[in-house]
Motif scaffolding. Structure first.
Motif, short mmCIF file in Angstrom:
data_model
loop_
_atom_site.label_atom_id
_atom_site.label_comp_id
_atom_site.label_asym_id
_atom_site.label_seq_id
_atom_site.Cartn_x
_atom_site.Cartn_y
_atom_site.Cartn_z
N VAL A 255 0.84 -1.21 0.00
CA VAL A 255 0.00 0.00 0.00
C VAL A 255 0.87 1.25 0.00
O VAL A 255 0.65 2.19 -0.77
CB VAL A 255 -0.95 0.00 1.22
N THR A 256 1.87 1.27 0.86
CA THR A 256 2.75 2.44 0.99
C THR A 256 3.47 2.75 -0.32
O THR A 256 3.53 3.90 -0.76
CB THR A 256 3.78 2.20 2.11
N GLU A 257 4.02 1.71 -0.95
CA GLU A 257 4.78 1.94 -2.18
C GLU A 257 3.86 2.31 -3.35
O GLU A 257 4.21 3.17 -4.16
CB GLU A 257 5.59 0.68 -2.53
N LEU A 258 2.71 1.69 -3.44
CA LEU A 258 1.79 2.01 -4.54
C LEU A 258 1.30 3.45 -4.43
O LEU A 258 1.15 4.14 -5.45
CB LEU A 258 0.62 1.04 -4.54
N ALA A 259 1.08 3.92 -3.22
CA ALA A 259 0.70 5.32 -3.03
C ALA A 259 1.83 6.24 -3.46
O ALA A 259 1.60 7.29 -4.08
CB ALA A 259 0.33 5.58 -1.57
N ARG A 260 3.08 5.83 -3.18
CA ARG A 260 4.22 6.68 -3.53
C ARG A 260 4.44 6.77 -5.03
O ARG A 260 4.74 7.86 -5.56
CB ARG A 260 5.50 6.13 -2.87
N ILE A 261 4.28 5.66 -5.75
CA ILE A 261 4.65 5.67 -7.17
C ILE A 261 3.55 6.22 -8.07
O ILE A 261 3.78 6.44 -9.27
CB ILE A 261 5.06 4.26 -7.66
N GLY A 262 2.35 6.44 -7.53
CA GLY A 262 1.35 7.10 -8.35
C GLY A 262 0.05 6.36 -8.57
O GLY A 262 -0.77 6.78 -9.40
N TYR A 263 -0.19 5.26 -7.85
CA TYR A 263 -1.49 4.62 -7.94
C TYR A 263 -2.55 5.51 -7.31
O TYR A 263 -2.27 6.27 -6.37
CB TYR A 263 -1.47 3.25 -7.27
N ALA A 264 -3.77 5.40 -7.82
CA ALA A 264 -4.86 6.24 -7.32
C ALA A 264 -5.48 5.68 -6.06
O ALA A 264 -6.19 6.41 -5.34
CB ALA A 264 -5.94 6.39 -8.40
N GLY A 265 -5.24 4.40 -5.79
CA GLY A 265 -5.82 3.81 -4.58
C GLY A 265 -5.56 2.33 -4.54
O GLY A 265 -4.90 1.75 -5.41
N VAL A 266 -6.10 1.72 -3.49
CA VAL A 266 -5.98 0.27 -3.32
C VAL A 266 -7.36 -0.30 -3.04
O VAL A 266 -8.22 0.35 -2.44
CB VAL A 266 -5.00 -0.11 -2.19
N HIS A 267 -7.55 -1.52 -3.50
CA HIS A 267 -8.79 -2.27 -3.31
C HIS A 267 -8.41 -3.47 -2.45
O HIS A 267 -7.83 -4.44 -2.95
CB HIS A 267 -9.32 -2.68 -4.68
N VAL A 268 -8.69 -3.41 -1.17
CA VAL A 268 -8.16 -4.38 -0.21
C VAL A 268 -9.19 -5.46 0.08
O VAL A 268 -10.34 -5.17 0.46
CB VAL A 268 -7.73 -3.69 1.10
N SER A 269 -8.77 -6.69 -0.11
CA SER A 269 -9.62 -7.84 0.15
C SER A 269 -9.15 -8.55 1.41
O SER A 269 -8.00 -8.42 1.83
CB SER A 269 -9.56 -8.79 -1.05
#
Length: 486
Positions: A255-269
């Protein structure tokens, strides 16, 4: 409540909480408690309602939404499993009544009990569904799926090929399939950034333990490598608490890295209890405090996937490790010859420009075929000619010109615009054949003109058109020009 739409428009990182509706009061109460937080680590929360994840008997997303004690920001799913246009339009009306206007459109994985060769089941594929909803509800927030976790060129290239169509059909964002390979997350982001109009990407994640990994091995399109499974088993052997803590740590790092590199969000299951969310938030905050630059993150990620005495973990299957941009495959001689020969035959019979095609047009548009008996005879003739040649099931709306003469009806789901996300090393989700869209990807390399024509968005087959001849319709309707690539 347009929390997700607002976050995406403002460029604010968002968190989607996956919920698979089950008739359990305890599960609904737990979701309500988690959603009462409103945010996770300062990121706005939305709950997503899965559709037909198990069977037709699951609670519908609308029923699940109505069962929550309080109204919360919601992203409904629509799965095309055993659905037609009218089913989608009916859901739109129900969503209007409920004040909902955010929809994730999915073709859906294999319907429980669907076996090829038995009674056919057709799936309203996401490209066609996006076109339908975008036309009917122009202002809604619409999402679709992308599975970048493919490790053979054909299936990977076909995934991105179809994702381009989804953007053209009206997707506002793409939601990735569940995956653990961060290189593939970066690959998908770089692909999106190269699009003429980039859209937000959201990554689907889970805190993976050995038990979950064994379950995920049976989920179509999810890659769990042998080395991953071995390391997770070693964690479980240490203790349940140890394995659980490390799984949350890995999820927090993703989650932390995806937020840093430019993803718009996470879909957590896989977050089923408020305590799970508390643990994840604490782990994310710890990662934020500890990690200041990419090298630190990489070291932490490597440590989270390794244990002393265990083999190094790789995220790709042992048989293949393709990355976007690598291109080596070529069509076989038979595949290349087939598309050229069928293309030439199609031109002679259906182009409307040759003497033979004009004569054929005159013949099949005679009043003789308009009656019930004549229509039945012509349908039988077309089926008897085309079924041995291309596997035709006489859908009444022939799309062969735009599918490189590979009939979509030979896909167990009847998909015309591209593959579902469930392939594994080019094999169909049903396991009994190579995916026809992998064959189509190779074939496209044999004929550039045909490949360009195949980029046209293909509408869904209407249920009333099935099992009738497509020939009179072909010559009666104006011929559409293929969409040109951007």
């Amino acid at each position: 409540m347009n929390t997700l739409k607002t976050a995406l428009q403002q460029g604010r990182f968002a968190c989607i909480l996956e919920f698979v509706p089950k008739p359990s009061a305890a599960r609904f109460a737990a979701v309500a408690t988690m959603m009462a937080r409103v945010e996770l680590c300062g990121w706005p929360l939305t709950v997503s309602m899965g559709d037909r994840v198990g069977s037709r008997l699951d609670l519908s997303p609308l029923e699940a939404h109505a069962s929550l004690p309080e109204r919360v920001p919601t992203l409904l799913h629509f799965s095309g499993k055993d659905r037609e246009r009218q089913d989608l339009l009916a859901q739109l009306e129900q969503m209007d009544a409920a004040g909902l206007d955010q929809l994730l459109l999915l073709t859906g994985d294999r319907l429980h009990g669907h076996r090829p060769g038995e009674h056919p089941v057709r799936y309203l594929e996401s490209v066609a569904a996006l076109q339908i909803v975008r036309q009917a509800r122009p202002d809604w927030l619409l999402g679709a799926a992308l599975n970048p976790f493919k490790y053979r060129e054909e299936e990977g290239g076909a995934q991105y090929f179809k994702a381009t169509k989804k953007l053209q059909a009206g997707a506002d964002f793409l939601d990735l399939q569940l995956g653990f390979d961060m290189d593939k997350h970066i690959e998908a982001l770089q692909w999106m950034q190269r699009q003429p109009v980039p859209k937000p990407l959201i990554a689907c994640l889970i805190a993976v333990t050995h038990g979950r990994a064994k379950m995920l091995q049976h989920v179509a399109g999810v890659t769990v490598s042998p080395s991953m499974l071995q390391m997770l088993a070693a964690e479980a052997a240490e203790s349940k608490a140890f394995a659980q803590a490390r799984s949350i740590r890995r999820l927090a790092l993703q989650v932390t890295e995806l937020a840093r590199i430019g993803y718009a969000g996470v879909h957590v299951s896989g977050l089923h209890e408020p305590a799970h969310m508390d643990a994840l938030e604490a782990a994310i905050e710890q990662c934020r405090a500890e990690i200041q630059h990419p090298a630190q993150w990489q070291a932490a990620w490597d440590a989270a996937w390794n244990l002393p005495g265990e083999a190094p973990v790789t995220f790709h299957p042992e048989q293949a490790s393709w990355r976007l941009g690598e291109t080596k495959v070529q069509p076989s001689y038979r595949e290349a010859a087939r598309v050229r020969l069928l293309g030439a035959l199609h031109h002679q019979l259906f182009s409307r420009t040759t003497v033979l095609s004009r004569g054929f047009a005159w013949l099949v548009r005679r009043p003789l075929w308009a009656g019930e008996r004549g229509a039945r005879w012509l349908h039988g003739l077309e089926r008897s000619v085309k079924r041995p040649l291309v596997g035709c099931d006489t859908c009444g709306s022939c799309r062969l010109e735009h599918t490189l003469y590979i009939c979509p009806e030979t896909c167990p789901k009847g998909l015309a615009n591209g593959p579902c996300g469930g392939t594994q090393l080019n094999r169909c989700e049903f396991g009994d054949r190579e995916c026809i869209h992998s064959v189509r990807y190779r074939t496209a390399k044999a004929d550039r003109e045909a490949a360009l024509a195949s980029q046209q968005l293909i509408a869904c087959v209407e249920v009333g058109d099935r099992h009738r001849s497509s020939w009179p319709v072909w010559f009666a309707a104006p011929r559409e020009q293929p969409a040109q690539p951007d």
